[in-house]
Motif scaffolding. Structure first.
Motif, PDB file in Angstrom:
ATOM      1  N   ILE A 567       1.828  -2.192 -21.708  1.00  0.00           N
ATOM      2  CA  ILE A 567       0.439  -2.478 -21.759  1.00  0.00           C
ATOM      3  C   ILE A 567      -0.070  -1.091 -21.467  1.00  0.00           C
ATOM      4  O   ILE A 567      -1.130  -0.869 -22.204  1.00  0.00           O
ATOM      5  N   SER A 568       0.335  -0.188 -20.860  1.00  0.00           N
ATOM      6  CA  SER A 568      -0.110   1.378 -20.659  1.00  0.00           C
ATOM      7  C   SER A 568      -0.144   1.799 -22.210  1.00  0.00           C
ATOM      8  O   SER A 568      -1.239   2.551 -22.471  1.00  0.00           O
ATOM      9  N   ARG A 569       1.037   1.683 -22.844  1.00  0.00           N
ATOM     10  CA  ARG A 569       1.074   2.308 -24.139  1.00  0.00           C
ATOM     11  C   ARG A 569      -0.152   1.998 -25.020  1.00  0.00           C
ATOM     12  O   ARG A 569      -0.859   2.773 -25.717  1.00  0.00           O
ATOM     13  N   TRP A 570      -0.453   0.551 -25.242  1.00  0.00           N
ATOM     14  CA  TRP A 570      -1.419  -0.096 -26.066  1.00  0.00           C
ATOM     15  C   TRP A 570      -2.824   0.230 -25.287  1.00  0.00           C
ATOM     16  O   TRP A 570      -3.739   0.170 -26.028  1.00  0.00           O
ATOM     17  N   SER A 571      -2.961   0.227 -24.225  1.00  0.00           N
ATOM     18  CA  SER A 571      -4.325   0.907 -23.476  1.00  0.00           C
ATOM     19  C   SER A 571      -4.739   2.161 -23.892  1.00  0.00           C
ATOM     20  O   SER A 571      -5.827   2.356 -24.290  1.00  0.00           O
ATOM     21  N   LEU A 572      -3.647   3.064 -23.956  1.00  0.00           N
ATOM     22  CA  LEU A 572      -3.898   4.658 -24.318  1.00  0.00           C
ATOM     23  C   LEU A 572      -4.323   4.363 -25.845  1.00  0.00           C
ATOM     24  O   LEU A 572      -5.040   5.251 -26.234  1.00  0.00           O
ATOM     25  N   ILE A 573      -3.538   3.631 -26.838  1.00  0.00           N
ATOM     26  CA  ILE A 573      -3.832   3.583 -28.240  1.00  0.00           C
ATOM     27  C   ILE A 573      -5.267   2.825 -28.315  1.00  0.00           C
ATOM     28  O   ILE A 573      -5.823   3.503 -29.293  1.00  0.00           O
ATOM     29  N   GLN A 574      -5.878   2.417 -27.474  1.00  0.00           N
ATOM     30  CA  GLN A 574      -7.245   1.869 -27.718  1.00  0.00           C
ATOM     31  C   GLN A 574      -8.205   2.948 -27.668  1.00  0.00           C
ATOM     32  O   GLN A 574      -9.243   2.649 -28.223  1.00  0.00           O
ATOM     33  N   THR A 575      -7.724   4.211 -26.972  1.00  0.00           N
ATOM     34  CA  THR A 575      -8.733   5.101 -26.855  1.00  0.00           C
ATOM     35  C   THR A 575      -9.132   5.733 -28.367  1.00  0.00           C
ATOM     36  O   THR A 575     -10.049   6.532 -28.524  1.00  0.00           O
ATOM     37  N   LEU A 576      -8.258   5.379 -29.345  1.00  0.00           N
ATOM     38  CA  LEU A 576      -8.497   5.890 -30.673  1.00  0.00           C
ATOM     39  C   LEU A 576      -9.843   5.555 -31.261  1.00  0.00           C
ATOM     40  O   LEU A 576     -10.212   5.962 -32.260  1.00  0.00           O
ATOM     41  N   ARG A 577     -10.467   4.452 -30.430  1.00  0.00           N
ATOM     42  CA  ARG A 577     -11.490   3.983 -31.438  1.00  0.00           C
ATOM     43  C   ARG A 577     -12.676   5.073 -31.175  1.00  0.00           C
ATOM     44  O   ARG A 577     -13.690   4.846 -32.163  1.00  0.00           O
ATOM     45  N   MET A 578     -12.765   5.944 -30.347  1.00  0.00           N
ATOM     46  CA  MET A 578     -13.613   7.131 -30.446  1.00  0.00           C
ATOM     47  C   MET A 578     -13.815   7.675 -31.849  1.00  0.00           C
ATOM     48  O   MET A 578     -14.625   8.256 -32.208  1.00  0.00           O
ATOM     49  N   PHE A 579     -12.652   7.745 -32.500  1.00  0.00           N
ATOM     50  CA  PHE A 579     -12.469   8.384 -33.857  1.00  0.00           C
ATOM     51  C   PHE A 579     -13.028   7.602 -34.898  1.00  0.00           C
ATOM     52  O   PHE A 579     -13.263   8.148 -36.348  1.00  0.00           O
ATOM     53  N   GLN A 580     -13.365   6.374 -34.872  1.00  0.00           N
ATOM     54  CA  GLN A 580     -13.999   5.566 -35.617  1.00  0.00           C
ATOM     55  C   GLN A 580     -13.293   5.722 -37.050  1.00  0.00           C
ATOM     56  O   GLN A 580     -11.998   5.302 -37.236  1.00  0.00           O
ATOM     57  N   TRP A 581     -13.867   5.814 -38.064  1.00  0.00           N
ATOM     58  CA  TRP A 581     -13.633   5.739 -39.569  1.00  0.00           C
ATOM     59  C   TRP A 581     -13.037   6.863 -40.116  1.00  0.00           C
ATOM     60  O   TRP A 581     -12.441   6.892 -41.223  1.00  0.00           O
ATOM     61  N   ARG A 582     -12.541   7.850 -39.315  1.00  0.00           N
ATOM     62  CA  ARG A 582     -12.155   9.119 -39.624  1.00  0.00           C
ATOM     63  C   ARG A 582     -10.809   9.223 -39.437  1.00  0.00           C
ATOM     64  O   ARG A 582      -9.891  10.293 -39.650  1.00  0.00           O
ATOM     65  N   ILE A 583      -9.877   8.177 -39.034  1.00  0.00           N
ATOM     66  CA  ILE A 583      -8.547   8.307 -38.780  1.00  0.00           C
ATOM     67  C   ILE A 583      -7.879   6.856 -39.495  1.00  0.00           C
ATOM     68  O   ILE A 583      -7.308   6.293 -39.235  1.00  0.00           O
ATOM     69  N   PRO A 584      -8.191   6.744 -40.991  1.00  0.00           N
ATOM     70  CA  PRO A 584      -7.711   5.557 -41.621  1.00  0.00           C
ATOM     71  C   PRO A 584      -6.467   5.255 -41.825  1.00  0.00           C
ATOM     72  O   PRO A 584      -5.569   4.286 -41.526  1.00  0.00           O
ATOM     73  N   SER A 585      -5.342   6.306 -41.727  1.00  0.00           N
ATOM     74  CA  SER A 585      -3.978   6.225 -41.871  1.00  0.00           C
ATOM     75  C   SER A 585      -3.628   5.558 -40.573  1.00  0.00           C
ATOM     76  O   SER A 585      -2.626   4.943 -40.546  1.00  0.00           O
ATOM     77  N   ILE A 586      -4.200   6.170 -39.615  1.00  0.00           N
ATOM     78  CA  ILE A 586      -3.717   5.564 -37.961  1.00  0.00           C
ATOM     79  C   ILE A 586      -3.933   4.029 -38.009  1.00  0.00           C
ATOM     80  O   ILE A 586      -3.145   3.405 -37.611  1.00  0.00           O
ATOM     81  N   TRP A 587      -5.145   3.694 -38.567  1.00  0.00           N
ATOM     82  CA  TRP A 587      -5.589   2.219 -38.403  1.00  0.00           C
ATOM     83  C   TRP A 587      -4.680   1.587 -39.146  1.00  0.00           C
ATOM     84  O   TRP A 587      -4.181   0.231 -38.944  1.00  0.00           O
ATOM     85  N   CYS A 588      -4.256   2.103 -40.299  1.00  0.00           N
ATOM     86  CA  CYS A 588      -3.167   1.254 -41.089  1.00  0.00           C
ATOM     87  C   CYS A 588      -1.814   1.171 -40.548  1.00  0.00           C
ATOM     88  O   CYS A 588      -1.133   0.108 -40.441  1.00  0.00           O
ATOM     89  N   THR A 589      -1.468   2.061 -39.819  1.00  0.00           N
ATOM     90  CA  THR A 589      -0.180   2.256 -38.988  1.00  0.00           C
ATOM     91  C   THR A 589      -0.143   1.009 -38.049  1.00  0.00           C
ATOM     92  O   THR A 589       0.759   0.434 -37.911  1.00  0.00           O
TER      93      THR A 589
END
Length: 660
Positions: A567-589
């Motif tokens: 849960i902690s791991r995926w909670s931390l990953i959720q914070t990536l939303r601040m980068f929005q459309w500028r991390i497309p390869s991360i969203w694909c991963t």
């Protein structure tokens, strides 16, 4: 509605019949509720039905008695009806059109003549609201207002009234607005109002500030400031600073002042010294109500001066003040807005506004050493509430202590040339193709090559605002260099040294961090924006590529662990939303890995996975003239989920639950 000519007239007739029926008041509220749902069919012209427009003015005039404090339900439904009507029509007297135009139908002539009564409606509507406010203000003293059923009703009235007035002033003629401004100005300056009704009165003030801030400030702000200064200059005025009981009249005028400084930032500049003088006189008041009004004024002022916000939401770009030769307002009533022609205007802070904000902050947000010592000590205090306030304070103090940024301004071609990127197919300021394009790939993390030297790092164009390049590019791009004056231990100000020395203490840092984690009331550690800003945060993913790379390893981590860690791991990953459309390869991963975990054995993990997965699709959108090519496809994911559900159903049907 397929046949409005069959539905609307009978409902209107029933409503008129119910208005004076005192024996069955519920009939009025029931019919009004029904009518509210069909207002668009009532107010707009269609090839088969335009008769409904003839009812609009008679209706809004006849329902005004429904504003009755003795019947809250009736009042609420009446205000809801008026709010819905004024969302769809212009409040304009276009009766003169019958003498100008030769193309009007008989119905249009009747409707145009009826619009002459808009002024009468505004006068009677506001008079009823004023009477309601006067009655409510006598129901309770200026003591603390208890949250009860009556207070909830007042909140509802305030919300509906604010919406009605905003709709009217944004779609009304200059003549109608003048009537509104004069009546509200006279009302708020000839009495002072108790805490119970201040927010309702504020909704009226907010409307005229929104409609025409220049004229509103000219008539209200000097009077308000003079009233405040007069009270403070009174023979007993000096005692108000240390009087816990306060002064009701002063509290009212400070509240009114706080509403006026919501005005558009550029309109406040000419009143700069007047505004500063009020803060200078009142910033040290200890009375709770008065000080809250001063604090609200500071917040509203800084927001007005420094934020980007819409300033014009009128849904027609035509001149609604006439003459009505080429444009007739009643013909756009209830019609859908053409988004391609909708001219949205935004307030962009100018240098004068930012200079005003800077002077205000430097003058009225002092950070004395004793205050900083106290706040730092409270970071490790036993009381959780004190720790939370300390975090907010230290975060604000750290921002205030930063050295000024160094800004540069370059064209997009110049930036691309320096970074050795191709500059072809650049979408400039006069075009708009939102989404993924060749010319905005360089601001994403996908093609980022970290600089190898400090000089390269300092010169790199980082853009923290996520809208940069998504829709279009300006002619010149202004951005801050990754370089600013740095404090050293020899030239560090005392305020900075206090914070620096404490955070260099390893034991203090460990203790404060542990307390932050223990402050969570749930089993998971939530992302806290204020805590992060106390340390450091940026929103250009290229500047934070090391952190994002680390989080990529968390996504790819195939090693199973306990539920809390997952849960902690995926909670931390959720914070990536601040980068929005500028991390497309991360969203694909994320998409590739997370979709395989939707059937995780633990429900909390599944819920976090679903949230992150939905987040990865949120940028797979195509706006007008735009495209999305870099982000995971929600359609492909749904196909995979569909196939897995189909397989699960087949397995279930072959081996139903309960069978062995």
């Amino acid at each position: 509605m397929l046949r409005p000519e069959l539905i609307v007239p009978p409902i209107i007739e029933k409503l008129f019949a119910s208005i004076d029926n005192t024996n069955e008041p519920h009939r009025f509220t029931s019919i009004m509720t029904c009518l509210t749902r069909i207002t668009r069919q009532l107010v707009r012209q269609t090839p088969c039905y335009s008769q409904g427009q003839t009812y609009v003015l008679p209706l809004i005039m006849s329902v005004l008695p429904g504003i009755d404090l003795n019947d809250f339900k009736k009042t609420s439904i009446t205000l809801e009806f008026l709010n819905t009507i004024f969302m769809l029509i212009t409040c304009v007297d276009c009766s003169s059109a019958i003498h100008i135009r030769k193309d009007l139908t008989d119905i249009e002539k009747e409707v145009c003549l009826s619009t002459a009564k808009f002024g009468d409606f505004i006068n009677e509507f506001l008079d009823r609201i004023f009477r309601m406010i006067k009655i409510l203000s006598t129901d309770m003293s200026d003591a603390a207002v208890i949250i009860d059923e009556a207070n909830m009703e007042d909140t509802t009235l305030e919300s509906k009234l604010r919406s009605i007035m905003a709709n009217i002033v944004q779609q009304c003629s200059s003549k109608i607005f003048q009537i509104i401004r004069e009546k509200i100005t006279d009302f708020v300056t000839h009495s002072y109002w108790s805490a119970k009704v201040r927010k309702i009165v504020a909704s009226l003030v907010q409307a005229i500030v929104l409609g025409d801030p220049v004229e509103t400030l000219k008539y209200l702000l000097p009077k308000t400031c003079d009233s405040i200064n007069k009270i403070m200059n009174d023979a007993e005025g000096h005692g108000l600073l240390t009087d816990h009981k306060g002064d009701k009249e002063l509290t009212w005028y400070l509240f009114l002042f706080s509403e006026l400084v919501r005005a558009r930032g550029d309109t406040l500049i000419i009143y700069r010294q007047m505004i500063i003088s009020v803060f200078h006189r009142c910033i040290q008041i200890i009375h709770k109500g008065s000080y809250k009004a001063v604090a609200s004024a500071a917040k509203h002022l800084l927001k007005s001066l420094t934020h980007i916000y819409m300033i014009n939401t009128r849904w027609t770009g035509e001149n609604i003040d006439g003459p009505y030769v080429d444009f007739l307002p009643i013909r756009v009533w209830g019609q859908p807005v053409d988004v391609d022609k909708f001219q949205v205007q935004f307030h962009i802070p100018g240098d004068d506004e930012l200079d005003f904000a800077r002077e205000f902050v430097e003058t009225y947000v002092p950070v004395p050493s004793s205050c900083i010592h106290t706040c730092v000590d409270l970071l490790v205090h036993d009381h959780i509430e004190l720790r939370k306030y300390a975090i907010q304070s230290i975060a604000a103090i750290c921002r205030l202590q930063k050295s000024p940024r160094i800004y540069v301004e370059k064209s997009l071609d110049g930036i691309l040339h320096e970074t050795k990127k191709e500059s072809s197919s650049v979408t400039m300021h006069d075009e708009c193709h939102p989404g993924d394009r060749d010319d905005n790939l360089w601001v994403t993390m996908d093609c980022y090559k970290p600089p190898e030297t400090q000089a390269e790092w300092e010169q790199t164009c980082f853009l923290d605002k996520t809208f940069h390049g998504y829709y279009t590019w300006p002619k010149m791009i202004k951005y801050s260099m990754n370089k600013r004056a740095r404090y050293t231990q020899n030239d560090m100000p005392e305020q900075v040294a206090i914070i620096y020395n404490r955070f260099m203490d390893k034991n203090f840092l460990i203790q404060s961090t542990k307390l932050m984690i223990s402050d969570e009331h749930t089993d998971e550690i939530n992302f806290d924006y204020v805590r992060v800003t106390m340390f450091k945060e940026h929103e250009d993913p290229r500047r934070m590529y090391r952190l994002i790379d680390f989080m990529r390893t968390l996504i790819n981590n195939r090693i199973s662990s306990n539920t809390f860690n997952e849960i902690s791991r995926w909670s931390l990953i959720q914070t990536l939303r601040m980068f929005q459309w500028r991390i497309p390869s991360i969203w694909c991963t994320i998409h590739e890995y997370a979709r395989e975990l939707l059937d995780h054995s633990f429900k909390p993990v599944r819920e976090h996975i679903a949230n992150v997965l939905s987040m990865s699709f949120s940028f797979n959108i195509r706006l007008f003239n735009g495209k999305s090519t870099r982000h995971p496809s929600i359609n492909q994911c749904m196909d995979v989920i569909y196939e897995r559900l189909h397989q699960a159903i087949e397995i279930y049907e072959k081996t139903p639950l309960g069978r062995t």
